[in-house]
Design a protein around this motif. Structure first.
Motif, PDB file in Angstrom:
ATOM      1  N   UNK A 116       0.833  -1.218   0.000  1.00  0.00           N
ATOM      2  CA  UNK A 116       0.000   0.000   0.000  1.00  0.00           C
ATOM      3  C   UNK A 116       0.857   1.253   0.000  1.00  0.00           C
ATOM      4  N   UNK A 117       2.082   1.138   0.514  1.00  0.00           N
ATOM      5  CA  UNK A 117       2.993   2.284   0.509  1.00  0.00           C
ATOM      6  C   UNK A 117       3.233   2.827  -0.895  1.00  0.00           C
ATOM      7  N   UNK A 118       3.156   1.961  -1.906  1.00  0.00           N
ATOM      8  CA  UNK A 118       3.340   2.407  -3.285  1.00  0.00           C
ATOM      9  C   UNK A 118       2.187   3.308  -3.719  1.00  0.00           C
ATOM     10  N   UNK A 119       0.979   2.913  -3.352  1.00  0.00           N
ATOM     11  CA  UNK A 119      -0.182   3.755  -3.646  1.00  0.00           C
ATOM     12  C   UNK A 119      -0.053   5.084  -2.897  1.00  0.00           C
ATOM     13  N   UNK A 120       0.335   4.994  -1.625  1.00  0.00           N
ATOM     14  CA  UNK A 120       0.407   6.199  -0.798  1.00  0.00           C
ATOM     15  C   UNK A 120       1.465   7.168  -1.311  1.00  0.00           C
ATOM     16  N   UNK A 121       2.644   6.624  -1.670  1.00  0.00           N
ATOM     17  CA  UNK A 121       3.703   7.492  -2.158  1.00  0.00           C
ATOM     18  C   UNK A 121       3.259   8.179  -3.451  1.00  0.00           C
ATOM     19  N   UNK A 122       2.637   7.408  -4.327  1.00  0.00           N
ATOM     20  CA  UNK A 122       2.191   7.965  -5.596  1.00  0.00           C
ATOM     21  C   UNK A 122       1.119   9.033  -5.369  1.00  0.00           C
ATOM     22  N   UNK A 123       0.158   8.735  -4.515  1.00  0.00           N
ATOM     23  CA  UNK A 123      -0.882   9.724  -4.211  1.00  0.00           C
ATOM     24  C   UNK A 123      -0.283  10.970  -3.553  1.00  0.00           C
ATOM     25  N   UNK A 124       0.714  10.757  -2.699  1.00  0.00           N
ATOM     26  CA  UNK A 124       1.268  11.909  -1.991  1.00  0.00           C
ATOM     27  C   UNK A 124       1.990  12.853  -2.944  1.00  0.00           C
ATOM     28  N   UNK A 125       2.447  12.336  -4.083  1.00  0.00           N
ATOM     29  CA  UNK A 125       3.082  13.206  -5.075  1.00  0.00           C
ATOM     30  C   UNK A 125       2.044  13.974  -5.883  1.00  0.00           C
ATOM     31  N   UNK A 126       0.795  13.520  -5.819  1.00  0.00           N
ATOM     32  CA  UNK A 126      -0.282  14.199  -6.539  1.00  0.00           C
ATOM     33  C   UNK A 126      -0.889  13.384  -7.666  1.00  0.00           C
ATOM     34  N   UNK A 127      -0.430  12.149  -7.848  1.00  0.00           N
ATOM     35  CA  UNK A 127      -1.024  11.306  -8.883  1.00  0.00           C
ATOM     36  C   UNK A 127      -2.417  10.850  -8.439  1.00  0.00           C
ATOM     37  N   UNK A 128      -3.376  10.869  -9.366  1.00  0.00           N
ATOM     38  CA  UNK A 128      -4.699  10.349  -9.039  1.00  0.00           C
ATOM     39  C   UNK A 128      -4.692   8.830  -9.195  1.00  0.00           C
TER      40      UNK A 128
END
Ligand SMILES: Nc1ncnc2c1ncn2[C@@H]1O[C@H](COP(=O)(O)OP(=O)(O)OP(=O)(O)O)[C@@H](O)[C@H]1O
Ligand SMILES: [Mg+2]
Lengths: 239, 246
Positions: A136-148
């Protein structure tokens, strides 16, 4: 009868070898189309199921109508998976040929669709397992950069999923080739049926059936070899 | 609301299920340039609080006002606001299938529409500052923990964020690598970056932060300068906590 005479009787006389080559062609045609359809269905169903699981809570709060629609679509996918994985593929093929597509007598097409729908369920679960296995950290890191969500899937998740599921998908393809050997149930002359027809004509089972087995074995061995290469390459790029 | 408040929370509450009340009416104002360290016992809600600020874990109710906009509102496109809030995780969360350089350039290229050259120049500059420019072509699995975390920090910086959020950035590191990560964070603080840092590194809290929040059971029990908190804590639980960790 000597082996040579048997060989001539089963394969050379009346051009009987054509039953095998035409049968093989049909087997491969069904496999390839079924695989393409299966991958498309699998991707769509896997995306729906995982997107639903990951976004339902926030969607429920933000958009009631969208949520209800999504809930229904997701339920349909679940029913599809349950039915397909809970019934024998022969039965599915018979239902497709004699009920759903009773109007069509293009057996190859019906079989391609039936096997594709069947394989789609397995591919969907393979892909879903692959997506769920990503931290889930991969989703979180990506979302935290601003990716939808969609961008996260495309740039971050799917490339990693492909790496993890490619071997399993190739295994699914190997299984599919062998599964198509039941196509004779609906009057298709595939490789298996072709060999069986020769046996019926010549009243000698040994050669045609072993030839059929040998051809399957060669194809499957080749794919297994490819699978091994792919796995080795993937392991290398992990390091 | 004063101009230099960058993040403000109003009555922020978070429930996990029915029973777990991870945040209880949290009201905080964070000003531009502040380095705020959040401390507290395990399970007190520090991560939940931090993660509610960029809505990686959205709060159940209340407001998070970021630069004047309530980002909890359903009308807001949260992704645009997240671009301005960098986040650094305990477990780095670098993308394993991309090189270090690609990890850093993908978001600026796809989201800020920077050209490849532009994004790479900026990334290389940042890598140089953390001493990792020679590892630009490596994959995350080829780096040590401390190096990964330094990359994770500069990856977030590539988006030019207004705020950086850190959730225990050194907790997963071997002791000898903690220093290199803290010194990057210290440098960042000195450059004026607004930072919210959840950490157990009391040395960092004392030396680098301007403000400390002590959390327990989902509430901020004490809020003050490092001198106040460390030398003259008011709350019994703060005293108790500090006695255990110092
Ligand atoms: N995903 C979750 N589901 C259910 N409960 C959760 C979840 N995440 C956190 N909690 C609970 O919420 C409370 C606050 O947790 P949180 O992770 O914010 O604490 P923390 O202060 O960061 O602790 P630590 O120092 O151990 O990281 C705890 O009781 C925790 O068990
Ligand atoms: Mg935590």
């Amino acid at each position: 009868m000597s082996l040579k005479e048997q060989f001539i009787l089963n394969f050379v006389e009346d051009d009987r070898w054509k039953y095998l080559t035409n049968g093989l062609l049909n087997t491969l045609t069904i496999t390839v189309f079924a695989l393409l359809l299966g991958v498309v269905i699998g991707i769509v169903v896997a995306m729906i199921r995982t997107t639903y699981d990951k976004t339902k809570d926030s969607l429920k709060k933000r958009n009631k109508i969208g949520y209800s629609f999504f809930f229904i679509v997701n339920s349909i996918c679940k029913i599809y998976l349950t039915v397909i994985r809970g019934t024998p593929v022969v039965v599915q093929l018979l239902i497709a040929y004699f009920i759903i597509f009773a109007f069509s007598n293009d057996g190859i097409m019906v079989a391609s669709i039936a096997f594709g729908i069947n394989s789609g369920a397995y591919v969907a679960e393979i892909l879903r397992g692959g997506i769920m296995s990503i931290d889930v950290g991969q989703f979180e890191a990506s979302n935290s950069l601003g990716f939808n969500y969609v961008q996260t899937m495309i740039y971050v998740i799917i490339p990693q999923v492909i790496k993890t599921v490619l071997p399993t998908l190739l295994n699914e393809m190997i299984a599919l080739i062998k599964e198509t050997s039941i196509a004779g149930y609906v009057g298709i002359v595939d490789l298996t049926k072709g060999g069986d027809i020769i046996r019926g004509r010549t009243f000698s089972a040994f050669m045609p059936l072993l030839a059929v087995a040998a051809i399957y074995l060669v194809i499957v061995s080749f794919l297994t070899f490819v699978l091994g290469r792919v796995e080795r390459r993937l392991r290398k790029s992990e390091r | 609301m004063s101009d230099n408040v960058i993040i403000k929370t109003e009555n922020l509450c978070k429930f996990y299920g029915e029973k777990i009340h991870a945040l209880e009416n949290v009201n905080v104002e964070i000003k531009k340039g502040e380095v705020v360290v959040v401390i507290g016992p395990s399970g007190s809600g520090k991560s939940t609080f931090l993660r509610s600020l960029n809505m990686i874990e959205p709060a159940t109710s209340g407001k998070v006002i970021f630069d004047g906009v309530d980002i909890m509102s359903a009308k807001v496109n949260i992704n645009l606001h997240r671009q301005r809030m960098g986040m650094v995780f305990q477990h780095f969360n670098l993308f394993p299938h991309m090189t270090i350089l690609r990890n850093m350039t993908i978001a600026p290229m796809k989201l800020l529409k920077q050209s490849k050259a532009e994004a790479e120049t900026k990334a290389m500059e940042l890598l140089k500052r953390v001493g990792l420019d020679d590892r630009a072509g490596a994959y995350p699995s080829q780096l040590s923990g401390g190096q990964k975390q330094r990359v994770a920090i500069v990856r977030a910086l590539c988006m030019n964020p207004d705020v950086m959020l850190f959730d225990e950035p050194t907790s997963a590191l071997d002791p000898e690598m903690v220093g290199e990560v803290l010194s990057v964070m210290k440098q960042l603080a000195e450059e004026g970056m607004t930072m919210v840092v959840v950490t157990h590194e009391m040395g960092f809290a004392k030396e680098v932060s301007n403000r400390i929040l002590f959390m327990d059971e989902g509430k901020i029990l004490e809020d003050g300068s490092p001198e106040q908190i460390f030398n003259n804590p008011q709350n019994e639980r703060t005293k108790d906590f500090l006695r255990k960790v110092l």
